[in-house]
Design a protein around this motif. Sequence first.
Motif: not given
Length: 423
Positions: A229, A233, A299, A302, A350, A353, A408, A412, A415
């Motif tokens: 994750e 980012v 999630n 975003r 993020l 988060d 992303i 990820c 999120i």
Amino acid sequence: MKGKLRYWIVSLVALATIINYIDRGALGFLWPEISTELGLTEFDYAIILNVFTFAYAFGQSIFGKIFDWIGVRLGFVLSIVVWSAATMLHAAANSLLAFTAFRAFLGVSEAGNWPGATKANAEWFPINERALAQGIFNSGAAIGGIVSAPIIGLLFVFLGSWQATFIAIGALGFLWLLPWLIVYKSGPEAHPWITEEERQYILTGQRNAETNEVADYAPDTKEILSRKESWGVILASFFIDPIWWLFVGWLPIYLLNTYGFGVEEIAVYAWIPYVGAMFGAWFGGLLAGNRLKAGWTVNRTRKTVIALGGLIMLVSLLLTTQAATPLTAVLIMAVILFGFQTAIGNIQTLPSDFYSGKSVGSLAGFAGTAAKLAVVGLNFLIPVITVNSYTPAFVVGAALAILTVLSIFVLCPEIKPLKSKTA
């Protein structure tokens, strides 16, 4: 009615960002006078620019750690004191070496503004308002782009020399310290001015509504970089940031080479894309807040807003290749930067988060370093691929928009607050 102290905080951070852009932009606007007086060349300017960019890249990671170490209040004091002093020292520069040294100090210290803002956002805003807070902060960069030229130009005309202009704009940062030290006394937990209602709104709102979890996981650097994750980012920042700097760094050259513009015509057109950026910063934050209040998960929210920003950038970057007039070109560029700011505000939230405040600055700093290293690569690439036209540069930008969104969505998967691998 709950108080609004948190918006005073983010407004001061946005004001610092405007000052940040005025200070960094001064060298370019004053370069004709500087180069004539000191006999410096465009090659010298390129050296100074790249030194600043490298220093700015690594300053993101350095200040990310500093903000996690000494906190938001003192972190901003250190950052803006050093960058304001470095700006004023430009007035004493009389050689390439001197400008390079002062520019390096400026780059390292100005970089602190970004991880500092992300950390302040994480501490002062509930999840459903973080993207809006980040948008307010990011709009400072757009406003800075709009107002830099007239402010620096007026100061130069009034003061009569580039040296006095550097001293005047450097003083702006020191003036900013006064309201900052008065207003930012501590975080929301212990601030004496905050109402109990606003304090509870902030602290309870930092829980993920879907999981009822708060981001309390604060790993060290090694563990941060071991999580996919985090790399989502970092890579999203790496891919998206060159799109912004494609216009910040190369728009005047594009207008010169494509349309034969001089300084006056560039000044008439070059501010227009930043207006789109300003509205995009607000739109991305308001849209995210609206969707979260409507019951969407963090999630879904975003990813939807980031994907929308990516789509806007992709379509408008490709349309720029067909622009027939300079006005059409800069209006399309305004849409590109609207899409950029729609996405970037949510990407920058993020770290908060995923992690607690003790690691937010670090991840934001790593992402900022990656982003600025990508900009260095772009600065080397653009002159090579734009010999005949700027179409290849816009196609590269479109590809970067796609890679941003993929970073992303692939890295990820969900999120939400992360937990320790050993927990």
